[in-house]
Motif scaffolding. Structure first.
Motif, PDB file in Angstrom:
ATOM      1  N   UNK A  19     -14.985 -13.871  -6.176  1.00  0.00           N
ATOM      2  CA  UNK A  19     -15.094 -13.918  -4.713  1.00  0.00           C
ATOM      3  C   UNK A  19     -14.999 -12.493  -4.150  1.00  0.00           C
ATOM      4  N   UNK A  20     -15.690 -12.195  -3.038  1.00  0.00           N
ATOM      5  CA  UNK A  20     -15.641 -10.835  -2.475  1.00  0.00           C
ATOM      6  C   UNK A  20     -14.259 -10.483  -1.953  1.00  0.00           C
ATOM      7  N   UNK A  21     -13.811  -9.283  -2.254  1.00  0.00           N
ATOM      8  CA  UNK A  21     -12.514  -8.785  -1.791  1.00  0.00           C
ATOM      9  C   UNK A  21     -12.671  -7.346  -1.324  1.00  0.00           C
ATOM     10  N   UNK A  22     -11.728  -6.904  -0.508  1.00  0.00           N
ATOM     11  CA  UNK A  22     -11.636  -5.511  -0.102  1.00  0.00           C
ATOM     12  C   UNK A  22     -10.476  -4.882  -0.868  1.00  0.00           C
ATOM     13  N   UNK A  23     -10.738  -3.801  -1.563  1.00  0.00           N
ATOM     14  CA  UNK A  23      -9.700  -3.120  -2.341  1.00  0.00           C
ATOM     15  C   UNK A  23      -9.344  -1.823  -1.629  1.00  0.00           C
ATOM     16  N   UNK A  24      -8.103  -1.734  -1.148  1.00  0.00           N
ATOM     17  CA  UNK A  24      -7.621  -0.557  -0.426  1.00  0.00           C
ATOM     18  C   UNK A  24      -6.632   0.187  -1.324  1.00  0.00           C
ATOM     19  N   UNK A  25      -6.990   1.386  -1.726  1.00  0.00           N
ATOM     20  CA  UNK A  25      -6.134   2.210  -2.584  1.00  0.00           C
ATOM     21  C   UNK A  25      -5.493   3.303  -1.737  1.00  0.00           C
ATOM     22  N   UNK A  26      -4.161   3.389  -1.795  1.00  0.00           N
ATOM     23  CA  UNK A  26      -3.427   4.358  -0.983  1.00  0.00           C
ATOM     24  C   UNK A  26      -2.555   5.233  -1.878  1.00  0.00           C
ATOM     25  N   UNK A  27      -2.673   6.536  -1.710  1.00  0.00           N
ATOM     26  CA  UNK A  27      -1.789   7.480  -2.411  1.00  0.00           C
ATOM     27  C   UNK A  27      -0.782   8.035  -1.425  1.00  0.00           C
ATOM     28  N   UNK A  28       0.482   8.082  -1.840  1.00  0.00           N
ATOM     29  CA  UNK A  28       1.574   8.597  -1.013  1.00  0.00           C
ATOM     30  C   UNK A  28       2.046   9.927  -1.600  1.00  0.00           C
ATOM     31  N   UNK A  29       2.076  10.968  -0.734  1.00  0.00           N
ATOM     32  CA  UNK A  29       2.406  12.311  -1.194  1.00  0.00           C
ATOM     33  C   UNK A  29       3.768  12.766  -0.679  1.00  0.00           C
ATOM     34  N   UNK A  30       4.469  13.509  -1.518  1.00  0.00           N
ATOM     35  CA  UNK A  30       5.692  14.190  -1.095  1.00  0.00           C
ATOM     36  C   UNK A  30       5.403  15.691  -1.024  1.00  0.00           C
ATOM     37  N   UNK A  31       6.449  16.477  -0.868  1.00  0.00           N
ATOM     38  CA  UNK A  31       6.284  17.924  -0.722  1.00  0.00           C
ATOM     39  C   UNK A  31       5.484  18.500  -1.877  1.00  0.00           C
ATOM     40  N   UNK A  32       4.555  19.382  -1.529  1.00  0.00           N
ATOM     41  CA  UNK A  32       3.715  19.968  -2.552  1.00  0.00           C
ATOM     42  C   UNK A  32       2.546  19.087  -2.941  1.00  0.00           C
ATOM     43  N   UNK A  33       2.296  18.051  -2.151  1.00  0.00           N
ATOM     44  CA  UNK A  33       1.205  17.103  -2.399  1.00  0.00           C
ATOM     45  C   UNK A  33       1.347  16.396  -3.740  1.00  0.00           C
ATOM     46  N   UNK A  34       2.581  16.187  -4.151  1.00  0.00           N
ATOM     47  CA  UNK A  34       2.802  15.420  -5.379  1.00  0.00           C
ATOM     48  C   UNK A  34       2.641  13.938  -5.068  1.00  0.00           C
ATOM     49  N   UNK A  35       1.865  13.227  -5.895  1.00  0.00           N
ATOM     50  CA  UNK A  35       1.668  11.793  -5.694  1.00  0.00           C
ATOM     51  C   UNK A  35       2.906  11.057  -6.169  1.00  0.00           C
ATOM     52  N   UNK A  36       3.639  10.464  -5.222  1.00  0.00           N
ATOM     53  CA  UNK A  36       4.900   9.794  -5.541  1.00  0.00           C
ATOM     54  C   UNK A  36       4.710   8.300  -5.770  1.00  0.00           C
ATOM     55  N   UNK A  37       3.614   7.738  -5.298  1.00  0.00           N
ATOM     56  CA  UNK A  37       3.359   6.303  -5.477  1.00  0.00           C
ATOM     57  C   UNK A  37       1.890   6.041  -5.198  1.00  0.00           C
ATOM     58  N   UNK A  38       1.396   4.955  -5.785  1.00  0.00           N
ATOM     59  CA  UNK A  38      -0.002   4.566  -5.591  1.00  0.00           C
ATOM     60  C   UNK A  38      -0.057   3.060  -5.360  1.00  0.00           C
ATOM     61  N   UNK A  39      -0.694   2.658  -4.266  1.00  0.00           N
ATOM     62  CA  UNK A  39      -0.831   1.244  -3.926  1.00  0.00           C
ATOM     63  C   UNK A  39      -2.277   0.803  -4.117  1.00  0.00           C
ATOM     64  N   UNK A  40      -2.457  -0.329  -4.785  1.00  0.00           N
ATOM     65  CA  UNK A  40      -3.776  -0.955  -4.914  1.00  0.00           C
ATOM     66  C   UNK A  40      -3.655  -2.346  -4.304  1.00  0.00           C
TER      67      UNK A  40
END
Length: 254
Positions: A204-225
């Motif tokens: 079935x069709x879905x929308x997949x929203x991927x979000x990256x969360x950054x801390x100081x220095x643009x370090x990726x601290x978490x990723x949401x799918x």
């Protein structure tokens, strides 16, 4: 219930019927109400059942109707707005978050996720599973990947498993300073596990929203799918209305 004759029009008959049915949904039915069966609807509008099915399928794709196993065809609730703008930046689980924690496991992430986190592909991360519900129906499922280095104070004693551990991971994230986040939106097809959780058929069709969360220095601290039902959700872009279209091997709107 009388018979409604459709006027001759140049557009396909099922498409015109879809418009007439949509008007009837607005004026005669309420959210969650079960529609009459196909025989009764076909007789009311004076069309073949094959034409009726085409119209109903189109209305289901547009999110106006829901077909529920063991229940029938019901009027769908209004679409849920999915904010993909950049105005509101907050950690998952912050005040106003509408997601519900379901579970949390520790495992090696998929290769693509590990690369996005700039982490070793074999190094386990916290995988928080959350769900979002509207009018009693599931509309979205999320997997939040959090490296153990982002929540170093988390202990198994504090939150051994399940929703409690998920909430503990989310609480620990709040201790970090959020420098920014970015989102990507793609149209996809529901995998077997997503389809089961969202009460949809695989593919079935879905929308997949991927979000990256950054801390100081643009370090990726978490990723949401997050996987949203395409028939019940619509994208919103906040006050700015800014939308960027990226052209390349993978086309994405963010």
């Amino acid at each position: 219930m009388g018979t409604t004759q459709l006027e001759p029009v140049p557009e396909p008959k099922y498409w015109h019927l879809k418009t007439v049915l949509s008007e009837a949904l607005d004026s005669e039915f309420t959210v969650g109400e079960i529609l009459p069966n196909e025989r009764e609807l076909a007789a009311r509008f004076g069309v073949a059942r094959a034409t009726l099915r085409q119209a109903l399928e189109q209305l289901e794709l547009e999110g106006r109707l829901q077909r529920r196993r063991g229940v029938g065809t019901t009027v769908a609730p209004p679409r849920v707005g999915v904010d993909v703008g950049t105005e509101r930046q907050a950690w998952p689980g912050a005040a106003g978050d509408t997601w519900q924690p379901v579970d949390c496991t520790v495992a090696a992430p998929p290769a693509g996720v590990a690369d996005a986190l700039c982490a070793d592909r074999d190094r386990p991360v916290h995988i928080v599973r959350r769900s979002r519900v509207s009018h009693g129906q599931p509309v979205a499922a999320e997997l939040l990947y959090v490296p153990q280095s982002s929540v170093p104070e988390l202990t198994a004693i504090d939150a051994p498993s399940g929703p409690a551990r998920a909430r503990a991971v989310l609480r620990e994230l709040q201790r970090l300073g959020l420098e920014g986040q970015d989102r990507a939106v793609e149209l996809g097809s529901a995998r077997a596990d997503d389809a089961k959780e969202l009460d949809r058929l695989p593919g079935a069709p879905v929308l997949v929203v991927t979000t990256r969360f950054f801390t100081e220095g643009r370090r990726t601290a978490a990723l949401s799918v997050a996987t949203y039902r395409a028939d019940t959700c619509r994208l919103t872009f906040g006050a700015s209305g800014g939308v960027e279209i990226h052209h390349g091997p993978q086309r994405r709107a963010s």
